[in-house]
Design an enzyme around this catalytic site. Structure first.
Site, PDB file in Angstrom:
ATOM      1  N   LYS A 192       0.905  -1.213   0.011  1.00 43.43           N
ATOM      2  CA  LYS A 192       0.112   0.083  -0.065  1.00 43.43           C
ATOM      3  C   LYS A 192       0.747   1.038  -0.276  1.00 43.43           C
ATOM      4  CE  LYS A 192      -1.770   1.692   4.168  1.00 43.43           C
ATOM      5  NZ  LYS A 192      -1.461   3.022   4.236  1.00 43.43           N
ATOM      6  N   ASN A 193       2.024   1.217   1.072  1.00 39.43           N
ATOM      7  CA  ASN A 193       2.725   2.402   1.013  1.00 39.43           C
ATOM      8  C   ASN A 193       3.876   2.714   0.133  1.00 39.43           C
ATOM      9  OD1 ASN A 193       1.201   2.954   3.477  1.00 39.43           O
ATOM     10  ND2 ASN A 193       2.708   2.360   4.776  1.00 39.43           N
ATOM     11  N   ARG A 212      -4.572  10.322   4.828  1.00 39.25           N
ATOM     12  CA  ARG A 212      -3.559  11.156   5.039  1.00 39.25           C
ATOM     13  C   ARG A 212      -2.717  11.124   3.546  1.00 39.25           C
ATOM     14  NH1 ARG A 212       0.136  14.194   7.800  1.00 39.25           N
ATOM     15  NH2 ARG A 212       2.384  13.612   7.005  1.00 39.25           N
ATOM     16  N   CYS A 243      -5.446   8.590   9.346  1.00 38.21           N
ATOM     17  CA  CYS A 243      -5.701   7.612  10.589  1.00 38.21           C
ATOM     18  C   CYS A 243      -5.664   8.362  11.821  1.00 38.21           C
ATOM     19  CB  CYS A 243      -4.447   6.696  10.495  1.00 38.21           C
ATOM     20  SG  CYS A 243      -5.077   4.962  10.279  1.00 38.21           S
ATOM     21  N   ARG A 282      -1.102  14.702  12.426  1.00 38.62           N
ATOM     22  CA  ARG A 282      -0.201  14.279  11.205  1.00 38.62           C
ATOM     23  C   ARG A 282       0.101  15.684  10.510  1.00 38.62           C
ATOM     24  NH1 ARG A 282      -1.563   8.998   9.980  1.00 38.62           N
ATOM     25  NH2 ARG A 282       0.282   8.800   8.746  1.00 38.62           N
ATOM     26  N   PRO A 283       0.992  16.356  11.209  1.00 34.73           N
ATOM     27  CA  PRO A 283       1.518  17.899  10.409  1.00 34.73           C
ATOM     28  C   PRO A 283       2.058  17.453   9.050  1.00 34.73           C
ATOM     29  CG  PRO A 283       2.783  17.127  12.229  1.00 34.73           C
ATOM     30  CD  PRO A 283       1.686  16.097  12.429  1.00 34.73           C
ATOM     31  N   ILE A 284       2.113  18.643   8.264  1.00 38.88           N
ATOM     32  CA  ILE A 284       2.750  18.406   7.026  1.00 38.88           C
ATOM     33  C   ILE A 284       3.740  19.826   6.949  1.00 38.88           C
ATOM     34  CG2 ILE A 284       0.818  17.364   5.912  1.00 38.88           C
ATOM     35  CD1 ILE A 284       0.056  20.299   4.732  1.00 38.88           C
ATOM     36  N   ASP A 285       4.186  20.286   7.966  1.00 40.49           N
ATOM     37  CA  ASP A 285       5.203  21.263   7.734  1.00 40.49           C
ATOM     38  C   ASP A 285       6.236  21.050   7.326  1.00 40.49           C
ATOM     39  OD1 ASP A 285       5.425  19.509  10.234  1.00 40.49           O
ATOM     40  OD2 ASP A 285       7.082  20.727  10.862  1.00 40.49           O
ATOM     41  N   ASP A 308       4.663   0.852  12.065  1.00 38.04           N
ATOM     42  CA  ASP A 308       3.373  -0.053  11.434  1.00 38.04           C
ATOM     43  C   ASP A 308       3.357  -1.184  11.934  1.00 38.04           C
ATOM     44  OD1 ASP A 308       3.308   1.749   8.191  1.00 38.04           O
ATOM     45  OD2 ASP A 308       2.886   2.456  10.076  1.00 38.04           O
ATOM     46  N   ILE A 352       7.278   7.027  17.127  1.00 35.35           N
ATOM     47  CA  ILE A 352       7.243   8.060  15.647  1.00 35.35           C
ATOM     48  C   ILE A 352       5.718   8.578  15.954  1.00 35.35           C
ATOM     49  CG2 ILE A 352       6.621   7.847  13.218  1.00 35.35           C
ATOM     50  CD1 ILE A 352       9.595   6.923  14.004  1.00 35.35           C
ATOM     51  N   ARG A 406      -8.576  -0.506   4.564  1.00 35.23           N
ATOM     52  CA  ARG A 406      -7.572   0.592   4.016  1.00 35.23           C
ATOM     53  C   ARG A 406      -6.314  -0.025   3.656  1.00 35.23           C
ATOM     54  NH1 ARG A 406      -6.787   5.706   7.539  1.00 35.23           N
ATOM     55  NH2 ARG A 406      -5.422   6.180   5.821  1.00 35.23           N
TER      56      ARG A 406
HETATM   57  C1  EPZ Z   1       4.054   7.131   6.076  1.00 36.82           C
HETATM   58  O1  EPZ Z   1       3.208   7.775   6.787  1.00 36.82           O
HETATM   59  C2  EPZ Z   1       3.314   5.692   6.112  1.00 36.82           C
HETATM   60  N1  EPZ Z   1       2.048   5.837   5.199  1.00 36.82           N
HETATM   61  C3  EPZ Z   1       2.629   5.327   7.612  1.00 36.82           C
HETATM   62  O2  EPZ Z   1       1.868   4.119   7.209  1.00 36.82           O
HETATM   63  C4  EPZ Z   1       3.881   5.160   8.357  1.00 36.82           C
HETATM   64  O3  EPZ Z   1       3.522   4.832   9.670  1.00 36.82           O
HETATM   65  C5  EPZ Z   1       4.654   6.254   8.563  1.00 36.82           C
HETATM   66  O4  EPZ Z   1       5.169   6.761   6.820  1.00 36.82           O
HETATM   67  C6  EPZ Z   1       6.167   5.997   9.028  1.00 36.82           C
HETATM   68  O5  EPZ Z   1       6.899   5.082   8.501  1.00 36.82           O
HETATM   69  C7  EPZ Z   1       2.181   5.985   3.902  1.00 36.82           C
HETATM   70  O6  EPZ Z   1       3.438   5.803   3.296  1.00 36.82           O
HETATM   71  C8  EPZ Z   1       1.040   6.388   3.161  1.00 36.82           C
HETATM   72  P1  EPZ Z   1       5.983  10.422   8.196  1.00 36.82           P
HETATM   73  P2  EPZ Z   1       3.584   9.652   6.715  1.00 36.82           P
HETATM   74  O7  EPZ Z   1       5.918  11.711   7.624  1.00 36.82           O
HETATM   75  O8  EPZ Z   1       4.529   9.828   5.589  1.00 36.82           O
HETATM   76  C9  EPZ Z   1       6.112  13.708  11.750  1.00 36.82           C
HETATM   77  C10 EPZ Z   1       0.012   2.766   7.595  1.00 36.82           C
HETATM   78  O9  EPZ Z   1      -0.673   2.366   8.717  1.00 36.82           O
HETATM   79  N2  EPZ Z   1       5.877  14.639  10.721  1.00 36.82           N
HETATM   80  O10 EPZ Z   1       7.230   9.601   7.909  1.00 36.82           O
HETATM   81  O11 EPZ Z   1       2.483  10.608   7.113  1.00 36.82           O
HETATM   82  C11 EPZ Z   1       4.661  12.849  12.072  1.00 36.82           C
HETATM   83  O12 EPZ Z   1       3.684  13.335  12.667  1.00 36.82           O
HETATM   84  C12 EPZ Z   1       0.408   4.082   7.742  1.00 36.82           C
HETATM   85  O13 EPZ Z   1       0.117   2.078   6.542  1.00 36.82           O
HETATM   86  C13 EPZ Z   1       5.982  15.936  11.008  1.00 36.82           C
HETATM   87  O14 EPZ Z   1       6.041  16.361  12.168  1.00 36.82           O
HETATM   88  O15 EPZ Z   1       4.773   9.521   7.807  1.00 36.82           O
HETATM   89  C14 EPZ Z   1       5.256  11.327  12.645  1.00 36.82           C
HETATM   90  O16 EPZ Z   1       5.449  11.953  14.006  1.00 36.82           O
HETATM   91  C15 EPZ Z   1       0.376   5.001   9.017  1.00 36.82           C
HETATM   92  N3  EPZ Z   1       5.832  16.847  10.015  1.00 36.82           N
HETATM   93  C16 EPZ Z   1       6.588  11.325  11.844  1.00 36.82           C
HETATM   94  O17 EPZ Z   1       6.967  12.532  11.280  1.00 36.82           O
HETATM   95  C17 EPZ Z   1       5.565  16.381   8.586  1.00 36.82           C
HETATM   96  O18 EPZ Z   1       5.482  17.387   7.624  1.00 36.82           O
HETATM   97  C18 EPZ Z   1       6.717  10.144  10.926  1.00 36.82           C
HETATM   98  O19 EPZ Z   1       5.781  10.793   9.572  1.00 36.82           O
HETATM   99  C19 EPZ Z   1       5.544  15.160   8.264  1.00 36.82           C
HETATM  100  C20 EPZ Z   1       5.554  14.033   9.438  1.00 36.82           C
END
Ligand code: EPZ
Length: 416
Positions: free
Chosen positions: A22-23, A92, A116, A121-124, A305, A327, A397
């Site tokens: 999926k990811n 997300r 989820c 889930r910030p995007i900063d 995950d 995480i 999902r």
């Molecule tokens: C991806 O999410 C995966 N989803 C998640 O899988 C997975 O848990 C995660 O990576 C970590 O491996 C997909 O690939 C679709 P991150 P993503 O950005 O990209 C913080 C599942 O169950 N962060 O690596 O959203 C965030 O809050 C899903 O399949 C910021 O602070 O994860 C988190 O604490 C759940 N600012 C950490 O980084 C940002 O701009 C990791 O998030 C972005 C992230």
């Protein structure tokens, strides 16, 4: 809302094939917007998150077609740069379309993504990188207006190796002149699969899987044929289901290199894991030993995950396991359900102390997120008696025909 009814304690045997990840496929589907050509994607799992991505592609003007596990996307005519809220909120990973639209159209209008319930889930990190690449981004009332007319390459350093931010920058960089670098990049296998897809499209991407990734876009892109890597989280889920039921089964289409952290931890439990090429034999001769400590980290560390699924496995192991979730803020939502099944778990902030008990008992529980729902299903398979698991829409999902595959392995599980 649909639910699973599970009659536990049936040892799982037989064989199940792991689906495409999926990811990996979600960012790849977003990437199809960039090429303006045809992309044929093999081993594309049939999941609700994938269906939502296909709806977004069609709203943008792409044509999409699914024939079994093969999905074809044609993106020569993109008719809008807008993704409406009702499509963005479904998951997300819809945020990944921002980078793709910026590359293709040099503009995008989206809303904050959904996703989820595992914490904020910030995007900063995404937006900070995009601004460094010359994008003008206006965020107001949950809407994001992105002007990428002056999109350019840049040297990006991610404050955290965010998977989504790494992928989003890779996509945006395909529309920029020159070479963009990403340091402190995420190293997950799904990033390498995206690199492979982008290179097949005609971009020049190197370094995925390491700390630093280099991306140079192309003026003209190609048709692409791509096979998605196996889903390492689905693999972990079926391993846990076989082990918790004391089963002995084969998983095929496994990529061993992607589950080393899990295999390393499972080696402490006494589980039998025998690899032959892409086939993994999983057997649990007797009660597993608890792993003393598991901490989630960015890849190649133990994946977040897999945390909830592993926790379920530890509830009936011999001894105590301390799990640290490093995480996400709120990724112990499966604990309430596990406690109702008789598990002995104490949560203190980001730590969960799991004291193994000889057995769990069937209970009426509710999934609160994707992997937590899978974890409750794994626990129910190992529990004495009948369990009901509400809100299986979360599980849909990320798992294709989850209950059908479990039934293939001998589980007594029905969807109602
Ligand atoms: C991806 O999410 C995966 N989803 C998640 O899988 C997975 O848990 C995660 O990576 C970590 O491996 C997909 O690939 C679709 P991150 P993503 O950005 O990209 C913080 C599942 O169950 N962060 O690596 O959203 C965030 O809050 C899903 O399949 C910021 O602070 O994860 C988190 O604490 C759940 N600012 C950490 O980084 C940002 O701009 C990791 O998030 C972005 C992230």
């Amino acid at each position: 809302m649909e639910k699973f009814i599970v009659e536990g304690k049936r040892p799982l045997t037989g064989s199940v094939k792991i689906h495409g990840a999926k990811n990996a496929v979600l960012p790849i589907l977003a990437a199809t917007v960039i090429s303006g050509r045809q992309s044929v994607i093999y081993d594309c799992p049939d999941l609700s998150d994938v269906s939502e991505s296909l709806k977004i592609l069609e709203f943008l003007g792409c044509s999409t077609k699914r024939e079994g596990s093969v999905v074809t996307v044609k993106s020569e005519s993109i008719i809008t740069d807008i993704i409406p809220e009702q499509l963005m909120l479904k998951m997300r990973s819809s945020i990944i379309f921002l980078g793709a639209l910026a590359a293709r159209l040099k503009s995008a209008t989206i809303t904050l993504p959904g996703g989820c319930e595992i914490g904020p889930r910030p995007i900063d990190l995404h937006l900070k990188a995009f601004r460094q690449m010359g994008m003008i981004i206006d965020e107001s009332c949950g809407e994001i207006y992105c002007d990428a007319k002056n999109l350019h390459s840049a040297d990006i350093h991610l404050d955290f190796p965010s998977v989504g931010a790494t992928e989003n920058v890779m996509l945006a960089a395909c529309g920029a002149q020159g070479i963009t670098t990403i340091s402190n990049a995420a190293k997950e296998p799904e990033i390498e699969d995206l690199q492979k897809f982008l290179n097949s499209m005609g971009a020049r991407v190197t370094g995925a899987g390491t700390n630093t990734i280099y991306i140079e876009g192309a003026k003209v892109y190609n048709d692409v044929t791509h096979t998605v890597i196996p889903d390492r989280i689905e693999t972990a889920t079926y391993i846990a289901a076989v082990l918790i039921t004391g089963g002995d089964a084969l998983l095929t289409n496994v990529e061993p290199a992607h589950i080393q952290a899990l295999l390393s931890v499972l080696n402490e439990t006494g589980a039998e894991l025998i690899l032959k090429g892409d086939t993994l034999r999983v057997a649990s001769p007797n009660r597993l030993l608890a792993v003393k400590r598991v901490r989630t980290y960015p890849y190649p560390g133990f994946p977040t995950d897999m945390q909830s699924i592993f926790m379920s496995l530890m509830t009936t192991a011999q001894g105590t396991c301390v799990i640290a979730e490093n995480i996400f803020h709120d990724r112990f939502r499966q604990v309430d359900g596990l406690l109702r099944m008789g598990a002995d778990i104490v949560v203190d902030g980001q730590l969960a102390v799991v004291k193994g008990t000889p057995t769990l008992y069937g209970a009426h529980v509710s999934a609160a997120d994707l992997r937590g729902g899978a974890a409750l299903t794994v626990a129910a398979l190992g529990a004495q008696g009948t369990s009901e698991i509400e809100n299986v829409c979360y599980i849909d999902r990320g798992y294709e025909r989850f209950e059908d595959n479990l039934r293939l392995l001998g589980a007594d599980i029905q969807r109602r």
